[in-house]
Design a protein around this motif. Sequence first.
Motif, short mmCIF file in Angstrom:
data_model
loop_
_atom_site.label_atom_id
_atom_site.label_comp_id
_atom_site.label_asym_id
_atom_site.label_seq_id
_atom_site.Cartn_x
_atom_site.Cartn_y
_atom_site.Cartn_z
N GLU A 98 -35.28 39.26 8.31
CA GLU A 98 -34.88 38.82 9.51
C GLU A 98 -35.59 37.88 10.16
O GLU A 98 -36.68 37.73 10.27
CB GLU A 98 -34.83 40.24 10.38
N SER A 99 -34.91 36.76 10.48
CA SER A 99 -35.26 35.78 11.03
C SER A 99 -34.13 34.93 11.71
O SER A 99 -33.04 35.08 11.53
CB SER A 99 -35.98 34.70 10.13
N VAL A 116 -38.33 28.24 10.74
CA VAL A 116 -37.88 29.71 10.93
C VAL A 116 -38.69 30.37 11.91
O VAL A 116 -39.96 30.31 12.13
CB VAL A 116 -38.37 30.48 9.50
N PRO A 118 -39.25 34.08 14.59
CA PRO A 118 -39.01 35.41 14.37
C PRO A 118 -37.54 35.99 15.04
O PRO A 118 -37.01 35.35 15.75
CB PRO A 118 -40.27 36.09 15.16
N PRO A 119 -37.13 37.23 14.54
CA PRO A 119 -35.76 37.57 14.86
C PRO A 119 -35.62 37.68 16.60
O PRO A 119 -34.84 37.88 17.19
CB PRO A 119 -35.51 38.68 14.11
#
Length: 179
Positions: A98-99, A116, A118-119
């Motif tokens: 998850e990202s 990229v 964090p979610p």
Amino acid sequence: EIEPALRAFAAGRFEAEARMALVAWATDAEGNERRRWFALNDVVLHKGGFARVLRLRVSADGDTIATYAADGIVVSTPTGSTAYSLSAGGPVVAPTVESIVLTPVSPHTLAIRPLVLPPTAVIDLEAIDGPEELLVTVDGQVGTTFASGETLTVRRSPHAVKIVRFPDTTFFARLRTKL
């Protein structure tokens, strides 16, 4: 592949994999929400048919990441990382990692690279200059026009999407076939 897939599904030989999705909304200059979308793959802010570079201020959780000079920016989920983001030079992210991926479209500098996050990140995009009217595209469909002074906010959706996956197929096998 539909017949064997339907047989496997009917026999219960499948896994339902939860995939992260995005929710996005456009806010006008007065702070009023104009429109809201749900996306499995990506949300893109771009110039449409204009042959002019955009300058987009991008921030995460209120902290400015950069001002991008590009044709647009793709905000994608791991599922969407193999769609428009990949063709714009973004990374391939395994769908269960998850990202949120930010990928500039045709950036006009070598220093700008995909990122990229964090979610949990909340992404805000603002047009600093460029054409009077931009476009927001959600999962490949035109969502709305976007004007200077507006903000596009993208974050993880509280709702995941269940994707059926069969035991004899893997992400990397499908990726090898696709690419």
